[in-house]
Design an enzyme around this catalytic site. Structure first.
Site, PDB file in Angstrom:
ATOM      1  CB  VAL A 164       4.516  46.846  51.803  1.00  0.00           C
ATOM      2  CG1 VAL A 164       3.078  47.099  51.277  1.00  0.00           C
ATOM      3  CG2 VAL A 164       5.012  46.285  53.245  1.00  0.00           C
ATOM      4  CB  CYS A 175       7.862  46.841  61.028  1.00  0.00           C
ATOM      5  SG  CYS A 175       7.979  46.431  58.853  1.00  0.00           S
TER       6      CYS A 175
HETATM    7  C1  UGA Z   1       7.210  42.673  61.571  1.00  0.00           C
HETATM    8  C2  UGA Z   1       5.342  41.279  61.518  1.00  0.00           C
HETATM    9  O1  UGA Z   1       5.992  40.384  61.925  1.00  0.00           O
HETATM   10  C3  UGA Z   1       5.008  41.736  60.079  1.00  0.00           C
HETATM   11  O2  UGA Z   1       3.241  41.108  60.821  1.00  0.00           O
HETATM   12  C4  UGA Z   1       4.474  43.135  60.416  1.00  0.00           C
HETATM   13  O3  UGA Z   1       3.607  42.988  58.795  1.00  0.00           O
HETATM   14  C5  UGA Z   1       5.842  43.524  59.682  1.00  0.00           C
HETATM   15  O4  UGA Z   1       6.786  43.621  60.847  1.00  0.00           O
HETATM   16  C6  UGA Z   1       5.821  45.429  59.174  1.00  0.00           C
HETATM   17  O5  UGA Z   1       5.031  46.060  59.653  1.00  0.00           O
HETATM   18  O6  UGA Z   1       5.606  45.679  57.616  1.00  0.00           O
HETATM   19  P1  UGA Z   1       8.966  41.802  59.719  1.00  0.00           P
HETATM   20  O7  UGA Z   1       9.437  42.938  60.896  1.00  0.00           O
HETATM   21  O8  UGA Z   1       9.473  41.355  58.663  1.00  0.00           O
HETATM   22  O9  UGA Z   1       7.844  41.346  60.637  1.00  0.00           O
HETATM   23  O10 UGA Z   1       9.360  40.614  61.038  1.00  0.00           O
HETATM   24  P2  UGA Z   1       9.215  39.856  62.168  1.00  0.00           P
HETATM   25  O11 UGA Z   1       9.196  38.643  62.161  1.00  0.00           O
HETATM   26  O12 UGA Z   1       8.280  40.198  62.859  1.00  0.00           O
HETATM   27  O13 UGA Z   1      10.708  39.467  63.620  1.00  0.00           O
HETATM   28  C7  UGA Z   1      11.211  41.034  63.717  1.00  0.00           C
HETATM   29  C8  UGA Z   1      11.429  41.368  65.086  1.00  0.00           C
HETATM   30  O14 UGA Z   1      11.584  40.720  65.170  1.00  0.00           O
HETATM   31  C9  UGA Z   1      13.234  40.256  64.407  1.00  0.00           C
HETATM   32  O15 UGA Z   1      14.552  40.617  64.543  1.00  0.00           O
HETATM   33  C10 UGA Z   1      13.501  39.076  65.155  1.00  0.00           C
HETATM   34  O16 UGA Z   1      14.568  38.907  64.394  1.00  0.00           O
HETATM   35  C11 UGA Z   1      12.489  39.401  65.955  1.00  0.00           C
HETATM   36  N1  UGA Z   1      11.676  38.478  66.559  1.00  0.00           N
HETATM   37  C12 UGA Z   1      10.774  37.617  66.050  1.00  0.00           C
HETATM   38  C13 UGA Z   1      12.574  37.983  67.997  1.00  0.00           C
HETATM   39  O17 UGA Z   1      13.429  38.269  68.917  1.00  0.00           O
HETATM   40  N2  UGA Z   1      11.732  37.015  68.666  1.00  0.00           N
HETATM   41  C14 UGA Z   1      10.321  36.182  67.887  1.00  0.00           C
HETATM   42  O18 UGA Z   1       9.971  35.551  68.902  1.00  0.00           O
HETATM   43  C15 UGA Z   1       9.841  37.103  67.256  1.00  0.00           C
END
Ligand code: UGA
Length: 435
Positions: A12, A264
């Site tokens: 961040v 997160c």
């Molecule tokens: C998440 C949020 O999306 C951001 O908006 C936020 O700023 C961030 O946390 C944070 O709090 O700093 P991030 O953890 O980088 O971002 O990744 P995501 O893309 O949200 O994915 C999180 C998890 O969910 C991953 O393991 C991903 O594979 C999973 N996921 C995501 C799914 O299994 N299905 C989906 O449809 C989307």
């Protein structure tokens, strides 16, 4: 444009610091980790994040972005200070904010003129008040300042573009003056009419947790629907598409998989439940999302065991993908960790490959075998498990894959392979909700 100091150069802090310098601000990034700052001074980026190296290079070259060891000096010279240090999960499931409070103390001791002190780290609702109390305690000369909660919505792997083109900016501020300062920091976005939510500190803190928990709920929900699709023979891809075409639901975050990971969602959902408990409230829906997510990697292991007819011991399993999602080398809370642990318990032999996260995973599992290509990881395997949706795995030559393996058994936990092709080639396979 403002003179800014960012304290903390993790995902961040570094992305935000570089991004704000790109907006025209003069930004100094500092960190207690001397090695990290030394690397950054040499132009090396300690994390894998698309577009970040270029952004840092461009702005250090134009002298808008600096890295320094001298935190006190950086505090004194700033008009706006961003706190972006880590808030890892503690043993009670809440966020550990000790690093934040240490920074608050240092700011209180060092403050020399009016500043806006702004928290970007994800902190439990109510932390802003604690930060203000600590600054006040040490700010013995009563130097004027304002506080701001400015949560970040960056996704790892897409953090640079998320910073440059956010859906909204949330500014929880204590005065009109600090709101004007913050608007100036984000001037190019303000001019582009990016929605700016001007609110209180508590509301801004709440928005961050409510957003992350909602996205986590969506994922756990679609995972449960996918699990049911498995049982009744429905296709989750078509179900998701139909759900997503309803504007009230939206198609984002409806991809089933092995469960959400990362630094997160797992931490923030637990912290939200923890905060609610302090007020005698149960977050039933969030608790359910956490539970579903806990069970999802186990379900993946059960699927693999079934594919191998109940026997995993001494089987050679190729794991493709280790990071918690594509486009990152971050393995924190990655579902791959749980699957590898489960396989180790069953005495399976493991070979792993990730395009960028081998080294991160080596710190957790130094003893498993890592390979430098998928071809080498799958050679002679009894089964292959796709854990991360890297494009490289989407585009695998399945004929070659079959030839390399000992037996053509594949578990696609990200639903990225073509089922028709797998069937035609005679693979024994499973996925999440697409039987
Ligand atoms: C998440 C949020 O999306 C951001 O908006 C936020 O700023 C961030 O946390 C944070 O709090 O700093 P991030 O953890 O980088 O971002 O990744 P995501 O893309 O949200 O994915 C999180 C998890 O969910 C991953 O393991 C991903 O594979 C999973 N996921 C995501 C799914 O299994 N299905 C989906 O449809 C989307």
């Amino acid at each position: 444009m403002k003179r800014i100091t960012v304290i903390g150069t993790g995902y961040v802090g570094l992305v935000s610091g570089a991004g704000m310098s790109d907006f025209g601000n003069d930004v100094s990034c500092v960190d207690v980790d001397k090695q990290k700052i030394d690397l950054l001074i040499k132009g090396k980026i300690p994390i894998y994040e698309q577009g970040l190296e270029k952004l840092v290079y461009r702005n250090t070259k134009s002298k808008r972005l600096h890295f320094s060891h001298d935190i006190s000096d950086a505090i004194k010279s700033a008009e706006v200070i961003f706190i972006a240090v880590g808030t890892p999960e503690n043993e009670t499931g809440n966020a550990d904010i000790s690093a934040i409070l240490d920074v608050a103390q240092l700011i209180g001791q060092t403050i020399n003129n009016y500043k806006v002190i702004c928290t970007k780290s994800t902190v439990p609702v109510g932390t802003g008040k604690q930060i203000i109390d600590i600054i006040n305690k040490y700010n013995t000369n009563n130097i004027e300042y304002d506080y701001c909660s400015n949560p970040e919505f960056l996704r790892e792997g897409k953090a640079v573009s998320d910073f440059q083109r956010p859906d909204r900016i949330v500014l929880g501020v204590t005065s009109k003056k600090s709101y004007e300062y913050m608007k100036d920091v984000y001037r190019p976005l303000y001019i582009n009419k990016t929605p700016i939510i001007h609110t209180t500190v508590e509301t801004a803190e709440m928005i961050k947790y409510a957003a992350n928990a909602f996205l986590a709920l969506k994922i756990s929900y679609i995972n449960e629907v996918a699990n049911l699709c498995d049982e009744i023979g429905a296709d989750i891809n078509i179900v998701s598409e139909a759900l997503g075409s309803d504007g009230r639901i939206s198609s984002k975050f409806l991809h089933p998989g092995p469960g959400f990971g990362g630094s997160c969602f797992p931490k923030d959902t637990k912290a939200l439940v923890h905060t609610a408990k302090k007020y005698n409230l149960e977050m039933h829906t969030v608790n359910a999302a956490i539970k579903t997510n806990y069970l999802q990697p186990k379900r993946m292991l059960d699927k693999l065991e079934k594919l191998l007819e109940g026997d995993l011991s001494s089987k050679l399993i190729g794991i493709l993908g280790l990071s918690f999602k594509q486009e990152t080398d971050d393995v924190r809370e990655s579902p791959a960790i749980k699957v590898i642990r489960g396989l180790q318990k069953k005495e399976a032999m493991i070979r792993a490959y990730d395009p960028v996260a081998n080294n991160s995973m080596k710190k957790i599992f130094p003893d498993i075998k890592y390979r430098l290509s998928w071809q080498s990881a799958v050679k002679d395997c009894d089964a292959v498990v796709i854990m991360t949706e890297w494009n490289e795995f989407r585009g695998m030559d399945l004929i070659k894959l079959k030839k390399l393996m000992h037996s053509p058994v594949i578990l696609d936990t990200r639903n990225i392979l073509n089922i028709t092709e797998l069937k035609e080639l005679g693979f024994k396979f499973d996925n999440v909700g697409r039987k």
